[in-house]
Design a protein around this motif. Structure first.
Motif, PDB file in Angstrom:
ATOM      1  N   ARG A 194      41.278  42.980  25.941  1.00 35.10           N
ATOM      2  CA  ARG A 194      41.951  43.059  24.653  1.00 35.10           C
ATOM      3  C   ARG A 194      41.069  42.365  23.637  1.00 35.10           C
ATOM      4  O   ARG A 194      40.327  41.438  23.978  1.00 35.10           O
ATOM      5  CB  ARG A 194      43.327  42.366  24.700  1.00 35.10           C
ATOM      6  N   ARG A 195      41.123  42.811  22.392  1.00 28.61           N
ATOM      7  CA  ARG A 195      40.274  42.204  21.360  1.00 28.61           C
ATOM      8  C   ARG A 195      40.577  40.721  21.190  1.00 28.61           C
ATOM      9  O   ARG A 195      39.700  39.932  20.845  1.00 28.61           O
ATOM     10  CB  ARG A 195      40.461  42.939  20.028  1.00 28.61           C
ATOM     11  N   ALA A 196      41.811  40.344  21.472  1.00 23.63           N
ATOM     12  CA  ALA A 196      42.183  38.935  21.360  1.00 23.63           C
ATOM     13  C   ALA A 196      41.862  38.162  22.639  1.00 23.63           C
ATOM     14  O   ALA A 196      42.129  36.971  22.725  1.00 23.63           O
ATOM     15  CB  ALA A 196      43.669  38.811  21.038  1.00 23.63           C
ATOM     16  N   GLY A 197      41.273  38.837  23.620  1.00 25.99           N
ATOM     17  CA  GLY A 197      40.972  38.182  24.894  1.00 25.99           C
ATOM     18  C   GLY A 197      41.636  38.911  26.043  1.00 25.99           C
ATOM     19  O   GLY A 197      42.722  39.469  25.885  1.00 25.99           O
ATOM     20  N   GLY A 198      40.983  38.905  27.180  1.00 25.83           N
ATOM     21  CA  GLY A 198      41.525  39.612  28.337  1.00 25.83           C
ATOM     22  C   GLY A 198      41.845  38.674  29.472  1.00 25.83           C
ATOM     23  O   GLY A 198      42.074  37.478  29.277  1.00 25.83           O
ATOM     24  N   GLY A 199      41.854  39.207  30.689  1.00 25.98           N
ATOM     25  CA  GLY A 199      42.175  38.373  31.845  1.00 25.98           C
ATOM     26  C   GLY A 199      41.677  38.987  33.136  1.00 25.98           C
ATOM     27  O   GLY A 199      41.305  40.163  33.188  1.00 25.98           O
ATOM     28  N   LEU A 200      41.662  38.173  34.179  1.00 25.61           N
ATOM     29  CA  LEU A 200      41.267  38.599  35.507  1.00 25.61           C
ATOM     30  C   LEU A 200      42.366  38.213  36.481  1.00 25.61           C
ATOM     31  O   LEU A 200      42.945  37.131  36.383  1.00 25.61           O
ATOM     32  CB  LEU A 200      39.961  37.915  35.935  1.00 25.61           C
ATOM     33  N   ARG A 245      46.581  33.805  45.037  1.00 30.13           N
ATOM     34  CA  ARG A 245      46.588  34.633  43.838  1.00 30.13           C
ATOM     35  C   ARG A 245      45.887  33.856  42.737  1.00 30.13           C
ATOM     36  O   ARG A 245      45.869  32.628  42.731  1.00 30.13           O
ATOM     37  CB  ARG A 245      48.017  34.963  43.389  1.00 30.13           C
ATOM     38  N   ILE A 246      45.312  34.582  41.809  1.00 32.25           N
ATOM     39  CA  ILE A 246      44.711  33.935  40.655  1.00 32.25           C
ATOM     40  C   ILE A 246      44.955  34.783  39.413  1.00 32.25           C
ATOM     41  O   ILE A 246      44.948  36.013  39.472  1.00 32.25           O
ATOM     42  CB  ILE A 246      43.189  33.694  40.860  1.00 32.25           C
ATOM     43  N   ALA A 247      45.206  34.095  38.307  1.00 33.67           N
ATOM     44  CA  ALA A 247      45.362  34.743  37.004  1.00 33.67           C
ATOM     45  C   ALA A 247      44.642  33.867  35.997  1.00 33.67           C
ATOM     46  O   ALA A 247      45.040  32.721  35.774  1.00 33.67           O
ATOM     47  CB  ALA A 247      46.840  34.878  36.638  1.00 33.67           C
ATOM     48  N   THR A 248      43.576  34.385  35.423  1.00 35.51           N
ATOM     49  CA  THR A 248      42.785  33.568  34.508  1.00 35.51           C
ATOM     50  C   THR A 248      42.403  34.366  33.270  1.00 35.51           C
ATOM     51  O   THR A 248      42.209  35.578  33.334  1.00 35.51           O
ATOM     52  CB  THR A 248      41.506  33.049  35.203  1.00 35.51           C
ATOM     53  N   THR A 249      42.311  33.698  32.145  1.00 38.26           N
ATOM     54  CA  THR A 249      41.888  34.361  30.915  1.00 38.26           C
ATOM     55  C   THR A 249      40.385  34.628  30.969  1.00 38.26           C
ATOM     56  O   THR A 249      39.640  33.949  31.674  1.00 38.26           O
ATOM     57  CB  THR A 249      42.206  33.490  29.687  1.00 38.26           C
ATOM     58  N   ASP A 250      39.956  35.616  30.217  1.00 42.23           N
ATOM     59  CA  ASP A 250      38.542  35.975  30.177  1.00 42.23           C
ATOM     60  C   ASP A 250      38.272  36.702  28.870  1.00 42.23           C
ATOM     61  O   ASP A 250      39.211  37.174  28.215  1.00 42.23           O
ATOM     62  CB  ASP A 250      38.187  36.859  31.382  1.00 42.23           C
TER      63      ASP A 250
END
Length: 211
Positions: free
Chosen positions: A41-47, A61-66
């Protein structure tokens, strides 16, 4: 059942196509399964990544911004991250099933596996890796060579348990505390040899066949 009410990763893997590699009944004798997803996303994505053993026990499990430059790069980054996490928790000879909702990524992974086993180390078709993923593609292939046997399956994003983790990493940040687990799967059950049904056999997409 896996996270978010979705089927276990093993079940998803068994019912999904594996580009370039035959998908016989013995496929489900993986030790670990890792599902990954990346968002842009233009505002930032995630993994996001979800890892389970063959018997459905969640490893982590992992959820991190990218901040990837596009969605394609996000997918490669997510798989690189998922394989890094799995490598820290699995034996070097583990049989691994990978689940992604990105056609080219699944195809490239299986092509790399076949190339590593071929005398001239040539893939069944040229890789189509986005230029911005060069570092992560090298990391992915290095991880693939660490495990005993690997293959990748292509699943729909609606079935991917890593999808919500990648698309709302802030909301799912609490799952990162689960990553201290190191779980070995139960021994595989004994099954009789059988020919894959037409619905499974017809999903193969050509190329050299492997285990």
């Amino acid at each position: 059942m896996a996270a978010h009410g979705r089927p276990a990763l093993r079940d998803l893997f068994d019912e999904s196509p594996t580009p370039h590699i035959a998908h016989p009944p013995s496929t489900h004798h993986r030790d670990f399964y890792v599902a990954t997803d990346g968002s842009f996303r233009r505002a930032g994505g995630g993994l996001g990544a979800v890892i389970e053993t063959r018997d459905g026990t969640r490893v982590g499990r992992i959820a991190t911004t990218d901040v990837p430059p596009d969605n394609n790069v996000a997918e490669y980054r997510a798989l690189h991250l998922g394989l890094d996490i799995l490598a820290a928790r699995a034996p070097v000879d583990a049989r691994v099933g990978i689940l992604v909702d990105h056609d080219e990524l699944a195809s490239n992974v299986n092509a790399a596996i076949l190339a590593a086993r071929h005398p001239d180390r040539k893939p069944p078709r040229p890789y189509t890796v986005p230029a911005a993923t060069t570092h992560h593609w090298r990391g992915i292939t290095a991880r693939l060579s660490r495990f005993g046997e690997v293959r990748a399956a292509r699943i729909d994003s609606s079935q991917n348990p890593a999808h919500p983790l990648a698309n709302a990493p802030e909301e799912y940040a609490h799952v990162n505390s689960e990553l201290d687990r190191c779980v070995l799967p139960d021994p595989p059950e004994v099954t009789s040899t059988q020919v894959p049904p037409p619905s499974r056999a017809n999903r193969n997409q050509g190329g050299r066949a492997s285990d």
